[in-house]
Design a protein around this motif. Structure first.
Motif, PDB file in Angstrom:
ATOM      1  N   HIS A  64      -9.678 -12.717 -42.012  1.00  0.00           N
ATOM      2  CA  HIS A  64     -10.365 -11.665 -41.267  1.00  0.00           C
ATOM      3  C   HIS A  64     -10.014 -11.744 -39.789  1.00  0.00           C
ATOM      4  CE1 HIS A  64     -12.953 -10.581 -44.634  1.00  0.00           C
ATOM      5  NE2 HIS A  64     -13.000 -11.872 -44.901  1.00  0.00           N
ATOM      6  N   ASP A  65     -10.059 -10.582 -39.143  1.00  0.00           N
ATOM      7  CA  ASP A  65      -9.931 -10.539 -37.685  1.00  0.00           C
ATOM      8  C   ASP A  65     -11.296 -10.863 -37.102  1.00  0.00           C
ATOM      9  OD1 ASP A  65      -7.294  -9.802 -37.893  1.00  0.00           O
ATOM     10  OD2 ASP A  65      -7.697  -7.662 -37.700  1.00  0.00           O
ATOM     11  N   VAL A  66     -11.328 -11.835 -36.191  1.00  0.00           N
ATOM     12  CA  VAL A  66     -12.605 -12.268 -35.605  1.00  0.00           C
ATOM     13  C   VAL A  66     -12.480 -12.382 -34.098  1.00  0.00           C
ATOM     14  CG1 VAL A  66     -13.301 -13.511 -37.687  1.00  0.00           C
ATOM     15  CG2 VAL A  66     -12.075 -14.723 -35.901  1.00  0.00           C
ATOM     16  N   CYS A  68     -13.706 -11.562 -29.973  1.00  0.00           N
ATOM     17  CA  CYS A  68     -13.780 -10.352 -29.157  1.00  0.00           C
ATOM     18  C   CYS A  68     -12.443  -9.630 -29.090  1.00  0.00           C
ATOM     19  CB  CYS A  68     -14.278 -10.706 -27.762  1.00  0.00           C
ATOM     20  SG  CYS A  68     -16.014 -11.188 -27.760  1.00  0.00           S
ATOM     21  N   ASP A  70     -10.354  -9.427 -31.768  1.00  0.00           N
ATOM     22  CA  ASP A  70      -9.961  -9.106 -33.143  1.00  0.00           C
ATOM     23  C   ASP A  70      -8.673  -9.815 -33.566  1.00  0.00           C
ATOM     24  OD1 ASP A  70     -11.890  -7.697 -34.394  1.00  0.00           O
ATOM     25  OD2 ASP A  70     -11.027  -5.727 -34.036  1.00  0.00           O
ATOM     26  N   ALA A 109     -21.192  -7.944 -41.889  1.00  0.00           N
ATOM     27  CA  ALA A 109     -20.410  -8.400 -40.731  1.00  0.00           C
ATOM     28  C   ALA A 109     -21.371  -8.974 -39.693  1.00  0.00           C
ATOM     29  CB  ALA A 109     -19.624  -7.243 -40.146  1.00  0.00           C
ATOM     30  N   ARG A 110     -21.129 -10.205 -39.301  1.00  0.00           N
ATOM     31  CA  ARG A 110     -21.970 -10.856 -38.287  1.00  0.00           C
ATOM     32  C   ARG A 110     -21.243 -10.841 -36.958  1.00  0.00           C
ATOM     33  NH1 ARG A 110     -23.582 -16.535 -40.596  1.00  0.00           N
ATOM     34  NH2 ARG A 110     -22.511 -16.838 -38.663  1.00  0.00           N
ATOM     35  N   ARG A 111     -22.016 -10.903 -35.897  1.00  0.00           N
ATOM     36  CA  ARG A 111     -21.459 -10.894 -34.541  1.00  0.00           C
ATOM     37  C   ARG A 111     -22.180 -11.916 -33.671  1.00  0.00           C
ATOM     38  NH1 ARG A 111     -18.073  -6.725 -33.453  1.00  0.00           N
ATOM     39  NH2 ARG A 111     -17.963  -5.074 -35.007  1.00  0.00           N
ATOM     40  N   CYS A 116     -18.977 -10.197 -30.362  1.00  0.00           N
ATOM     41  CA  CYS A 116     -17.692 -10.595 -30.955  1.00  0.00           C
ATOM     42  C   CYS A 116     -17.879 -10.859 -32.448  1.00  0.00           C
ATOM     43  CB  CYS A 116     -17.159 -11.844 -30.274  1.00  0.00           C
ATOM     44  SG  CYS A 116     -16.855 -11.626 -28.511  1.00  0.00           S
ATOM     45  N   LYS A 117     -16.867 -10.489 -33.254  1.00  0.00           N
ATOM     46  CA  LYS A 117     -16.944 -10.649 -34.712  1.00  0.00           C
ATOM     47  C   LYS A 117     -16.892 -12.117 -35.124  1.00  0.00           C
ATOM     48  CE  LYS A 117     -14.442  -6.409 -35.935  1.00  0.00           C
ATOM     49  NZ  LYS A 117     -13.216  -5.943 -36.611  1.00  0.00           N
TER      50      LYS A 117
END
Length: 186
Positions: A64-66, A68, A70, A109-111, A116-117
């Motif tokens: 996954h892209d995580v 701020c 991505d 989806a958590r942030r 930020c992801k």
């Protein structure tokens, strides 16, 4: 010479009588579909002798892209292991024992506090069904999780005609994620 022939004939008759006394092992060809929220995401199949078990594992590595920016981050192996064992065949159908262990990830989806992801959190789930009956020429369903997401195993089975040895191969395609009866977050 004639004594040898008589001994051979008696031995052959004895072996034939013994072979006729043993019931033939029944062999079951089966297919298991994993359905998440109404959509098939994985499948397993095999040919297994009654009383034997077949274990198969499928893997799907996801990334996954995580953060701020991505950026791609650590990957998660969403594995699914099933053990399928036909227990008996009768006029009602084929009875199976099914065990499963899986890794799945949270769909939410958590942030972070600043938006930020974060990567989805994996969790381990497992379940057992001690006696799923699959009627002849029909599919039987086992609901593992009712919602968020709903997860169902669908099973179809046929008794293989004489001549099969029960050492068939398993196949199928890797899918996304799935869950089972109980859940333990990591």
């Amino acid at each position: 010479m004639w004594k040898t022939s008589i001994v051979a004939m008696l031995l052959g008759a004895s072996l034939l009588a013994h072979a006729q006394q043993r019931p033939a092992q029944q062999v079951v060809q089966w297919q298991l579909q994993v359905v998440k929220d109404g959509q098939q995401i994985d499948s397993f199949d095999g040919t297994t002798t009654v009383g034997q078990a077949r274990t198969d594992t499928h893997h799907q590595v996801v990334q996954h892209d995580v953060g701020c920016k991505d950026q791609p981050a650590g990957s998660i192996d969403l594995s699914r292991t099933i053990t399928v064992s036909p227990l008996r065949v009768d006029p009602e159908g084929v009875m199976f024992s099914i065990d499963t262990q899986q890794t799945l990830e949270d769909d939410n989806a958590r942030r972070t506090d600043i938006g930020c992801k974060l990567p989805p959190q994996p969790r381990q789930v497992s379940a057992s069904h001690p006696g799923l009956v699959v009627p002849p020429d029909q599919w039987a369903s086992w609901t593992l999780v009712d919602h968020d997401p709903s997860l169902v195993y669908r099973v179809h089975a046929n008794v293989v005609s004489n001549g099969a040895n029960g050492n068939g191969t398993n196949g199928g395609t890797s899918g996304n994620d799935t869950a089972t009866g109980s859940s333990n977050s990591n």
